[in-house]
Design a protein around this motif. Structure first.
Motif, PDB file in Angstrom:
ATOM      1  N   GLU A 249       1.065  -1.460  -0.170  1.00  0.00           N
ATOM      2  CA  GLU A 249      -0.169  -0.164  -0.127  1.00  0.00           C
ATOM      3  C   GLU A 249       0.742   1.396  -0.067  1.00  0.00           C
ATOM      4  OE1 GLU A 249      -2.845   2.286  -0.336  1.00  0.00           O
ATOM      5  OE2 GLU A 249      -3.545   0.638  -0.181  1.00  0.00           O
ATOM      6  N   SER A 250       0.643   1.945  -1.262  1.00  0.00           N
ATOM      7  CA  SER A 250       1.274   3.691  -1.238  1.00  0.00           C
ATOM      8  C   SER A 250       0.946   4.667  -0.891  1.00  0.00           C
ATOM      9  CB  SER A 250       1.611   3.993  -2.828  1.00  0.00           C
ATOM     10  OG  SER A 250       0.614   3.740  -2.661  1.00  0.00           O
ATOM     11  N   ASP A 251      -0.738   4.619   0.266  1.00  0.00           N
ATOM     12  CA  ASP A 251      -0.877   6.228   0.742  1.00  0.00           C
ATOM     13  C   ASP A 251      -0.868   5.623   1.850  1.00  0.00           C
ATOM     14  OD1 ASP A 251      -2.439   7.567   1.765  1.00  0.00           O
ATOM     15  OD2 ASP A 251      -3.923   8.123   0.098  1.00  0.00           O
ATOM     16  N   SER A 253      -1.939   6.789   4.870  1.00  0.00           N
ATOM     17  CA  SER A 253      -3.583   7.277   5.297  1.00  0.00           C
ATOM     18  C   SER A 253      -4.612   6.194   5.405  1.00  0.00           C
ATOM     19  CB  SER A 253      -4.432   8.351   5.098  1.00  0.00           C
ATOM     20  OG  SER A 253      -4.398   8.661   3.934  1.00  0.00           O
ATOM     21  N   ILE A 254      -4.279   5.238   4.070  1.00  0.00           N
ATOM     22  CA  ILE A 254      -4.892   4.131   3.618  1.00  0.00           C
ATOM     23  C   ILE A 254      -4.729   3.020   4.541  1.00  0.00           C
ATOM     24  CG2 ILE A 254      -5.559   2.862   2.090  1.00  0.00           C
ATOM     25  CD1 ILE A 254      -5.814   4.586   0.212  1.00  0.00           C
TER      26      ILE A 254
END
Length: 464
Positions: A249-251, A253-254
């Motif tokens: 996962e690159s985000d 916040s997610i």
């Protein structure tokens, strides 16, 4: 979210939906069991052929691999074609070794399906308490917090899901046993089910889950450690970094939202455990009452008036018309196997009421007595030891000192020694101080204990 049918081959379920689904299922399980002693899900093709040949040797039915055009009767030929068919459908694959040996390998999506088939057939009982203790132990292990997502949270979520799933499976399986015991069962079968029921349904693990190893003993500690993950900035950051690395996962916040949701889901699962167990108990009690009613009915049948009349009529029907004598069996004494509850009730007695001579009036306390009682209750409450009180006591002992020895604390009576014990116990979760054991043994005329250091806690400190 990925679609299941976008991952598996289009003909994947064809073997289990065909005319010969029983044979294919047996073959898949035989192949799966062949890998138990191997280091991977891959075995020499000749060994698999031999295993399936033995299987088909025990079956006399023919099998067709060409839409019922031609039938195979030779066991080895059946084994070879079964392997090829399962390979074409996506269950198996072939690997070539350097020595020209060909290995038969289970595909990555075939393994979980066969493992589930295997578990369903064996109907193994889940060790519920083992899962809870694993969750508790992982959350308590400070060394694993170097990578909290990989080493802790991922395992906690997996074990929690397995625990809840297993209990729900037990919950829905009880209905099956209720239906089984109420349909066409004789007395012997009903009584036998009383003796085997606890082993089959209300498992030993579930019993321990409610008694000696109650989930309540672990739940609070688990919730505290999960809350710590959410409130400690460093742990939360490490969790997010680990999630981004493992789940690609690159985000950030997610990733953080996912972590928070996972922790909240685990907490909610442990909050709902009691409801699941209560529902299992409710259904279990319903089953036992039905079984008891069934046994009661079977015991009563044949010994009540209707049963006796039916017995006489059966004798008269079976007796020959030429017999002059009434069958001797008609005069046998009926053994009363079941006694009605009404037959042992006491005869109602008439109650008489005597004249009331006086009514006692409760004594009213004076204001001085109320104040004295309130003071005694307050003194008793203050005498109890709490963590904050112990932490305040230790802070007073340390003052400006970074460290003191437990042996420096005067012990003049039992109360002082209890304070020393609580200092040692509360140090595990204290934010004020930590302790470190020594090898020195202290012995006085009042008590004996192993000395330990009481150290003012700094950020990052651990108890030893």
């Amino acid at each position: 979210m990925k679609n299941l049918f976008s991952i598996i081959p289009p003909d994947f379920f064809k073997p289990l939906n065909s005319k010969y689904k029983n044979q294919y299922a047996d073959c898949l399980l035989s192949i799966y069991n062949s890998y138990r002693s191997e280091i991977s899900y891959g075995v020499d093709r000749e060994a698999i052929v031999s295993t399936l040949t033995d299987y088909f040797n025990n079956r006399t039915d023919a099998i067709s691999f060409d839409d019922d055009i031609s039938f195979e009767k030779d066991s080895r030929s059946k084994a070879q074609k079964t392997i090829n068919f399962l390979k074409d459908c996506g269950w198996l694959d072939f690997e070539e070794e350097k020595n020209y040996q060909q290995n038969v390998v289970l595909t990555e999506y075939a393994v979980p399906f066969i493992r589930t088939m295997h578990d369903v057939i064996r109907e193994e009982e889940t060790e519920y308490q083992g899962l809870i203790s694993q969750i508790h132990a992982v959350l308590q292990n400070e060394e694993l917090y170097s990578k909290p997502y990989q080493f802790i949270l991922k395992n906690v979520v997996s074990n929690t899901e397995q625990l809840i799933s297993s209990l729900k499976k037990l919950n829905i399986s009880i209905k099956k046993h209720i239906d089984k015991q109420t349909k066409n069962k004789d007395l012997a079968s009903v009584l036998d089910m009383f003796t085997t029921y606890n082993d089959e349904i209300v498992s030993k693990s579930l019993y321990r889950l409610k008694t000696s190893e109650n989930v309540g003993k672990f739940r609070q500690s688990i919730k505290i450690n999960l809350d710590k993950m959410l409130t400690d900035p460093k742990i939360l950051k490490d969790l997010v970094d680990g999630y981004m690395e493992i789940e690609q996962e690159s985000d950030a916040s997610i990733a953080q939202d996912k972590i928070i949701q996972m922790i909240v889901d685990v907490k909610n699962a442990f909050e709902n455990l009691d409801k699941i167990i209560e529902d299992i108990d409710r259904k279990n009690n319903h089953y036992m009452k039905n079984a008891a009613s069934r046994a009661k009915f079977e015991l009563a049948s044949g010994t009540n008036q209707e049963g006796k009349i039916n017995t006489i009529l059966r004798y008269l029907t079976e007796a020959s018309a030429e017999e002059e004598l009434v069958p001797e069996e008609l005069f046998n004494i009926f053994v009363q196997k079941y006694v009605s509850e009404e037959s042992i009730k006491k005869i109602p007695e008439k109650k008489t009421y005597e004249e009331v001579t006086a009514i006692n009036v409760a004594e009213m306390l004076t204001e001085e007595e109320k104040a004295l009682k309130k003071k005694l209750l307050l003194d008793k409450q203050m005498a109890r030891l709490y963590r904050k009180k112990i932490e305040s006591f230790v802070a007073g002992l340390l003052k400006d000192k970074p460290i003191i020895m437990a042996s420096d604390i005067p012990i003049n009576n039992r109360k002082d020694f209890e304070n020393l014990i609580y200092i040692r116990l509360f140090a595990i979760e204290s934010l004020v101080y930590r302790v470190k054991k020594t090898d020195k043994r202290i012995k006085t005329d009042k008590c004996e204990f192993t000395d330990f250091e009481i150290i003012r806690k700094q950020a990052g400190d651990k108890n030893v």
